[in-house]
Design a protein around this motif. Structure first.
Motif, PDB file in Angstrom:
ATOM      1  N   LEU A  82       1.359  -2.829 -13.453  1.00 14.17           N
ATOM      2  CA  LEU A  82       1.588  -2.034 -12.435  1.00 14.17           C
ATOM      3  C   LEU A  82       2.372  -2.331 -11.201  1.00 14.17           C
ATOM      4  O   LEU A  82       3.436  -2.480 -11.385  1.00 14.17           O
ATOM      5  CB  LEU A  82       0.045  -1.698 -11.925  1.00 14.17           C
ATOM      6  CG  LEU A  82      -0.711  -1.013 -12.920  1.00 14.17           C
ATOM      7  CD1 LEU A  82      -2.171  -0.601 -12.485  1.00 14.17           C
ATOM      8  CD2 LEU A  82      -0.166   0.457 -13.286  1.00 14.17           C
ATOM      9  N   HIS A  83       1.956  -2.809 -10.005  1.00 17.41           N
ATOM     10  CA  HIS A  83       2.798  -3.020  -9.036  1.00 17.41           C
ATOM     11  C   HIS A  83       3.103  -4.563  -8.982  1.00 17.41           C
ATOM     12  O   HIS A  83       4.176  -4.941  -8.061  1.00 17.41           O
ATOM     13  CB  HIS A  83       2.127  -2.825  -7.661  1.00 17.41           C
ATOM     14  CG  HIS A  83       1.471  -1.380  -7.478  1.00 17.41           C
ATOM     15  ND1 HIS A  83       2.516  -0.078  -7.585  1.00 17.41           N
ATOM     16  CD2 HIS A  83       0.404  -0.740  -7.282  1.00 17.41           C
ATOM     17  CE1 HIS A  83       1.705   0.952  -7.455  1.00 17.41           C
ATOM     18  NE2 HIS A  83       0.313   0.514  -7.391  1.00 17.41           N
ATOM     19  N   HIS A 107       3.980   1.666  -0.904  1.00 21.56           N
ATOM     20  CA  HIS A 107       4.665   1.687  -2.238  1.00 21.56           C
ATOM     21  C   HIS A 107       3.754   2.326  -3.210  1.00 21.56           C
ATOM     22  O   HIS A 107       4.145   3.005  -4.147  1.00 21.56           O
ATOM     23  CB  HIS A 107       5.299   0.573  -2.853  1.00 21.56           C
ATOM     24  CG  HIS A 107       6.237  -0.215  -1.838  1.00 21.56           C
ATOM     25  ND1 HIS A 107       7.428   0.570  -1.576  1.00 21.56           N
ATOM     26  CD2 HIS A 107       6.554  -1.424  -1.585  1.00 21.56           C
ATOM     27  CE1 HIS A 107       8.049   0.040  -0.671  1.00 21.56           C
ATOM     28  NE2 HIS A 107       7.733  -1.502  -0.778  1.00 21.56           N
ATOM     29  N   ALA A 108       2.295   1.896  -3.272  1.00 25.46           N
ATOM     30  CA  ALA A 108       1.451   2.544  -4.153  1.00 25.46           C
ATOM     31  C   ALA A 108       1.318   3.944  -4.020  1.00 25.46           C
ATOM     32  O   ALA A 108       1.155   4.732  -5.158  1.00 25.46           O
ATOM     33  CB  ALA A 108       0.270   1.755  -4.036  1.00 25.46           C
ATOM     34  N   HIS A 168       9.430  -2.434  -6.491  1.00 29.92           N
ATOM     35  CA  HIS A 168       9.342  -1.547  -5.368  1.00 29.92           C
ATOM     36  C   HIS A 168      10.368  -1.868  -4.181  1.00 29.92           C
ATOM     37  O   HIS A 168      10.872  -1.143  -3.809  1.00 29.92           O
ATOM     38  CB  HIS A 168       7.915  -1.685  -4.733  1.00 29.92           C
ATOM     39  CG  HIS A 168       7.056  -0.815  -5.648  1.00 29.92           C
ATOM     40  ND1 HIS A 168       7.071   0.349  -6.107  1.00 29.92           N
ATOM     41  CD2 HIS A 168       5.567  -1.321  -5.882  1.00 29.92           C
ATOM     42  CE1 HIS A 168       6.120   0.653  -6.890  1.00 29.92           C
ATOM     43  NE2 HIS A 168       5.035  -0.395  -6.424  1.00 29.92           N
ATOM     44  N   ASP A 210       0.987  -1.215   0.240  1.00 30.80           N
ATOM     45  CA  ASP A 210       0.052   0.034   0.018  1.00 30.80           C
ATOM     46  C   ASP A 210       0.873   1.524   0.002  1.00 30.80           C
ATOM     47  O   ASP A 210       0.546   2.265  -0.762  1.00 30.80           O
ATOM     48  CB  ASP A 210      -0.993   0.100   1.256  1.00 30.80           C
ATOM     49  CG  ASP A 210      -1.894  -1.013   1.429  1.00 30.80           C
ATOM     50  OD1 ASP A 210      -2.377  -1.578   0.373  1.00 30.80           O
ATOM     51  OD2 ASP A 210      -2.392  -1.408   2.272  1.00 30.80           O
ATOM     52  N   LEU A 254      -3.048   3.147 -10.022  1.00 30.11           N
ATOM     53  CA  LEU A 254      -1.904   2.897  -9.016  1.00 30.11           C
ATOM     54  C   LEU A 254      -2.642   2.446  -7.728  1.00 30.11           C
ATOM     55  O   LEU A 254      -1.793   1.766  -6.609  1.00 30.11           O
ATOM     56  CB  LEU A 254      -0.971   4.105  -8.742  1.00 30.11           C
ATOM     57  CG  LEU A 254      -0.049   4.216 -10.167  1.00 30.11           C
ATOM     58  CD1 LEU A 254       0.733   5.422 -10.115  1.00 30.11           C
ATOM     59  CD2 LEU A 254       0.730   3.118 -10.162  1.00 30.11           C
ATOM     60  N   LEU A 255      -3.536   3.267  -6.972  1.00 23.58           N
ATOM     61  CA  LEU A 255      -4.000   3.084  -5.786  1.00 23.58           C
ATOM     62  C   LEU A 255      -5.095   2.127  -5.561  1.00 23.58           C
ATOM     63  O   LEU A 255      -5.666   1.870  -4.636  1.00 23.58           O
ATOM     64  CB  LEU A 255      -4.479   4.462  -5.107  1.00 23.58           C
ATOM     65  CG  LEU A 255      -3.531   5.527  -5.094  1.00 23.58           C
ATOM     66  CD1 LEU A 255      -4.029   6.845  -4.870  1.00 23.58           C
ATOM     67  CD2 LEU A 255      -2.449   4.980  -4.046  1.00 23.58           C
ATOM     68  N   GLU A 289      -5.620  -1.218  -5.595  1.00 23.61           N
ATOM     69  CA  GLU A 289      -5.428  -2.179  -4.745  1.00 23.61           C
ATOM     70  C   GLU A 289      -5.374  -1.769  -3.199  1.00 23.61           C
ATOM     71  O   GLU A 289      -5.782  -2.131  -2.377  1.00 23.61           O
ATOM     72  CB  GLU A 289      -4.451  -3.415  -5.198  1.00 23.61           C
ATOM     73  CG  GLU A 289      -4.479  -3.767  -6.588  1.00 23.61           C
ATOM     74  CD  GLU A 289      -5.659  -4.304  -6.686  1.00 23.61           C
ATOM     75  OE1 GLU A 289      -6.284  -5.356  -5.876  1.00 23.61           O
ATOM     76  OE2 GLU A 289      -6.423  -4.318  -7.814  1.00 23.61           O
ATOM     77  N   ALA A 290      -4.599  -0.741  -3.096  1.00 18.31           N
ATOM     78  CA  ALA A 290      -4.095   0.143  -1.818  1.00 18.31           C
ATOM     79  C   ALA A 290      -5.478   0.416  -1.016  1.00 18.31           C
ATOM     80  O   ALA A 290      -5.432   0.513   0.126  1.00 18.31           O
ATOM     81  CB  ALA A 290      -3.155   1.009  -2.215  1.00 18.31           C
ATOM     82  N   SER A 310       4.210   5.749  -5.496  1.00 17.11           N
ATOM     83  CA  SER A 310       3.973   5.772  -6.769  1.00 17.11           C
ATOM     84  C   SER A 310       3.055   6.808  -7.715  1.00 17.11           C
ATOM     85  O   SER A 310       3.293   7.605  -8.433  1.00 17.11           O
ATOM     86  CB  SER A 310       3.698   4.449  -7.626  1.00 17.11           C
ATOM     87  OG  SER A 310       4.708   3.353  -7.336  1.00 17.11           O
TER      88      SER A 310
END
Lengths: 544, 544
Positions: free
Chosen positions: B112-113, A119-120, B119, A117, A234-235, A237-238, A123
């Motif tokens: 993506l991640h 790291h997201a 990361h 999370d 990018l977020l 999943e976070a 990014s």
């Protein structure tokens, strides 16, 4: 450790709603929300503390231990916690998953990358940063003023060399300008992630984040830079909360971790909502002491999300009270009843303050081996005198069993409290200076506020842009009620100096900066990173 | 998409060896290695290409499609690929998971991640960076020369403004010095992760990474900074390979993704080893054209790991050959048989070169809709003339079914090749200048090498430190055999200019820099990020 699928099943979550990260961590899928959203909410309990001292109060420890104790007492309880930031784990602080017999596991995973999370957030934040500089480089159609970009870059690492930098040097590398890095937890995106209701609200909040001003002084937002959908991608999943467990198998939702000074310092609203659907009681915590953490929890998180906390647990220790009574760090292990009695003023004021939010208070005396019995008694006696319930907590040494008395007292409080008495300290309609003044006089007990010229300019911008309805997020030293870290106990008669006010429009608050706020920590002479060891089986040692 | 547990089961991997990341991605646990390590290896097939052109050759596409076709033909095949880097996905390039009916899935997650490997590399790299500056700040016991720190910082984002920066500005923020950011895939740690054998080897390689020089000109390593164990801790999950699948359910091990210019551009050794235990055939790829990618695959990856490739598949397209024959990008859609015949010289030289490693070659003509039949025939005719098997591949349009002819030709090649004929181009014992000269004259076909004064100084350091046994990693434009991007086809008679030589001691190679290598890309005027959309259900659109 039990398999996370088993922990989930015990909490009433079927496997189809889990998105596993290995055997012991899982994200909770949005499908779970569809299933539980119409259930009644459990009761929300905030764990907060007196002003932090060098000996540590054990707020996270108490949150974990209390949730274990409540479960041991037959009350279905879920803990809702913040995610540790990697930088401090490798720097001064070490891990942040509790200790002794009150820990969340798998601790190493949670302390390091966890489910990605943070790291997201890094990014998403740095994508916006790159797109801002690229916008200028590609012709600057928006007319951004390179001198007035307020959006910096972030990294989840303690790196003082990146606080102030000059970027864009060299041929073809963009516009030369001053900038810097903050630690990721200080990113507004982290605050946004923690305050949003869902993906749609996340997008709305990301859209309105302020990145700078144009040549005419008009604000420019992330939406205008064209970064909103990509940041959301990018977020995506976070934004889903994470499920782990305590050493005793209590379910823990751990999600988000904004800075407790320039942001509001609470775990996510989404995580709290899931927890409230899964537990009869939800135990959560807020950063720093009650003057900062609880105030922001009530005035920002609970207000924005429409949450109504049922009780607050104020963590105190004999050492923290002696420290607040003037005992030096080195002498905290010695008995000093006189200093303790003096330091009780700190506790008393926090209790009074919590009452101003209409929330009943329970004191948790977090017990350390070697605490003198007469000092413990003095704290309990003071609570009796104040008419506030209190209990000694031994969760570090004994786990949930050491928190049974605390759990019993909490149950009594929850059973007898009328509920619905919660109210934030100030009204949204008040203007920003009045909101600040109210917090300073009623919570910190200063006599008033002195705005610097920079702060006055910011207030003029707030006025011009019609932003008085924002909440205020105080950025103040956590060590004192005042803006002077060494004014311990219950200081009075001070004026609070406001150095600047910045705008977190996505989070929905104005950050009121008092003193010198460091948003990028440095490493100490002997970083925690140097004490780690990975053995032949890939097992990490030394991160505690 | 099949559940990854099912894909794994079909590949002979039982559930206990999986560390799931959701339902469609998994890491492979070290316990799997214990189970399979004594099995015989499958055959390793490298997919490489002619020099890259603006129309795209479809190397990843062919790797995926061929692995699908082999499985469709009853040959148990596993693909071994690199992980896409987030920065380019959001910049110019878009996603990197194949296209059409030859794709790996879940594509958005992978682009993506993914499982956080990149990361983790970012974190490990920047921890070392922070510890270097902190070491200087805390007294500089090692006597590091701040002017000669060679270790920069990294970010997985395209951000030209960070290429050259000044850090440490302001009171209490360390030593002011010039530095910069590279994209994470350019980190030596990424190369180390991809070349290491296991956790113990990872640690050894991290230990010997060069971070700079002291005041006496002696090298200082990551070990001396005290960062090795903490970096290992940050990388302990990233070192485990990831399992995903193609659209047709072919298992794909996707692990690591080092830059193809300043590093060696191949997926991980660990991932390749697992794949060789799980498949009769393993199809893998290397970055850029065969002059860079295949040479490094053979001379660095296969040499270090003791791998012996059984065959190479050279991807060509009608368009790429016409471009190499002088046709401009805008005119590639028009028929131009004369230019095509001229451009075949590029293919022919790559075929010759691959033969120098003792590896049999198969040409894959990646077919585009609209390719003129006479041009397709001309390519196949040229291959017949050269005595090299060739097949038209239509995997974009038809998936595995469109690669059956290619699969049949490959099977023939593998069945009839004697095997064991692989040898790297140069001996370890040769000194660095001779190694460079051998690559330049035998692979690139230049007349010789001209070292700049900086390169000569670096050679002197290599001599002094006794590092002649290192491999060389050429950093050259991918567009031409020469160091001049516009010299297409099969240029001769040029001298290769070497601008500098840097040391990647953990990876085990000296990076030979010809021309101006950009290790931090910039964003284009219209970044891919601006074309994304996340819908109400959290589904991402626009990343292709």
């Amino acid at each position: 450790m039990r398999l996370i699928t088993e922990v989930a099943a015990a909490a009433g979550i079927s496997g189809e709603h889990l998105e596993l990260y290995g055997k012991y961590k899982s994200k909770l899928a949005p499908s779970l929300w569809e299933e539980v959203k119409n259930k009644p909410d459990g009761k929300l309990v905030l764990v907060t503390a007196v002003n932090p001292t060098p000996a540590g109060e054990g707020k996270t420890l108490t949150t974990i231990g209390l949730s274990q104790a409540l479960n041991a007492a037959g009350i279905k309880t879920v803990a809702a916690l913040r995610e540790p930031s990697l930088g401090p784990c490798l720097g001064m602080k070490g891990g942040a998953t509790g200790s002794g017999k009150a820990q969340i596991v798998p601790a190493d995973d949670i302390n390091l990358h966890f489910t990605g999370d943070i790291h997201a957030v890094t990014s998403a934040h740095n994508l916006l940063s790159a797109m801002i500089d690229n916008h200028i480089f590609q012709g600057n159609a928006l007319g951004l003023d390179p001198q007035r970009i307020v959006w910096k870059r972030v990294m989840d690492m303690n790196d003082r060399s990146l606080r102030n930098i000059v970027t864009g040097l060299g041929d073809g590398n963009g516009t030369v300008r001053e900038s810097g890095f903050q630690i990721t937890t200080a990113s507004e995106i982290m605050a946004v992630l923690c305050l949003c209701e869902d993906l749609a609200d996340l997008k709305k909040r990301l859209s309105r984040m302020l990145v700078g001003y144009d040549m005419l002084g008009q604000p420019v937002t992330a939406k205008e830079i064209g970064a909103v959908e990509a940041m959301t991608a990018l977020l995506k999943e976070a934004v889903k909360p994470n499920l782990v467990q305590t050493l005793e198998g209590t379910p823990v939702i751990i999600h988000g971790g904004p800075f407790a000074n320039i942001a509001h310092g609470c775990s996510s609203v989404i995580g709290t909502r899931y927890a409230l659907k899964l537990g009869e009681v939800v135990v959560t915590e807020a950063g720093f002491g009650a003057d900062l953490g609880a105030e922001k929890f009530m005035d920002i998180k609970c207000r924005q999300a429409g949450l109504s906390p049922a009780a607050a647990v104020l963590v105190v220790t004999v050492k923290s009270l002696k420290y607040n009574g003037g005992v030096r760090k080195e002498e905290l292990y010695e008995g000093n009843r006189a200093a303790l009695l003096l330091g009780l003023a700190n506790m008393e004021r926090h209790i009074e303050n919590l009452g101003k939010f209409g929330v009943p208070v329970l004191v948790a005396l977090n017990h350390f081996e070697g605490d003198a019995p007469d000092e413990v008694d003095a704290v309990l006696e003071a609570c009796r005198r104040l008419g506030v319930p209190a209990a000694v907590s031994k969760v570090w040494a004994e786990g949930g069993a050491g928190g049974l008395e605390l759990a019993r007292e909490l149950k009594k409080l929850l059973d007898h409290a009328p509920g619905g008495s919660f109210a934030p300290l100030y009204e949204d309609q008040l203007d920003i200076p009045s909101k600040i003044n109210k917090i300073v006089t009623e919570i910190y007990r200063g006599t008033g506020v002195a705005f610097s010229p920079a702060a006055k300019r910011s207030l003029a911008v707030i006025e011009k842009l019609g932003l008085q309805q924002l909440q205020v997020c105080m950025a103040k030293t956590p060590y004192s009620f005042s803006d002077q870290p060494r004014l311990l106990g219950a200081p009075e008669g001070f004026t609070m100096g406001v150095r600047d006010i910045t705008l977190s429009l996505g989070a929905g608050f104005a950050v009121v900066i008092t003193g010198n706020m460091v948003t990028m920590p440095g490493l100490p002479a002997k970083p925690a990173a140097e004490g780690l060891l990975v053995d032949e089986d890939g097992v990490l040692h030394g991160l505690e």
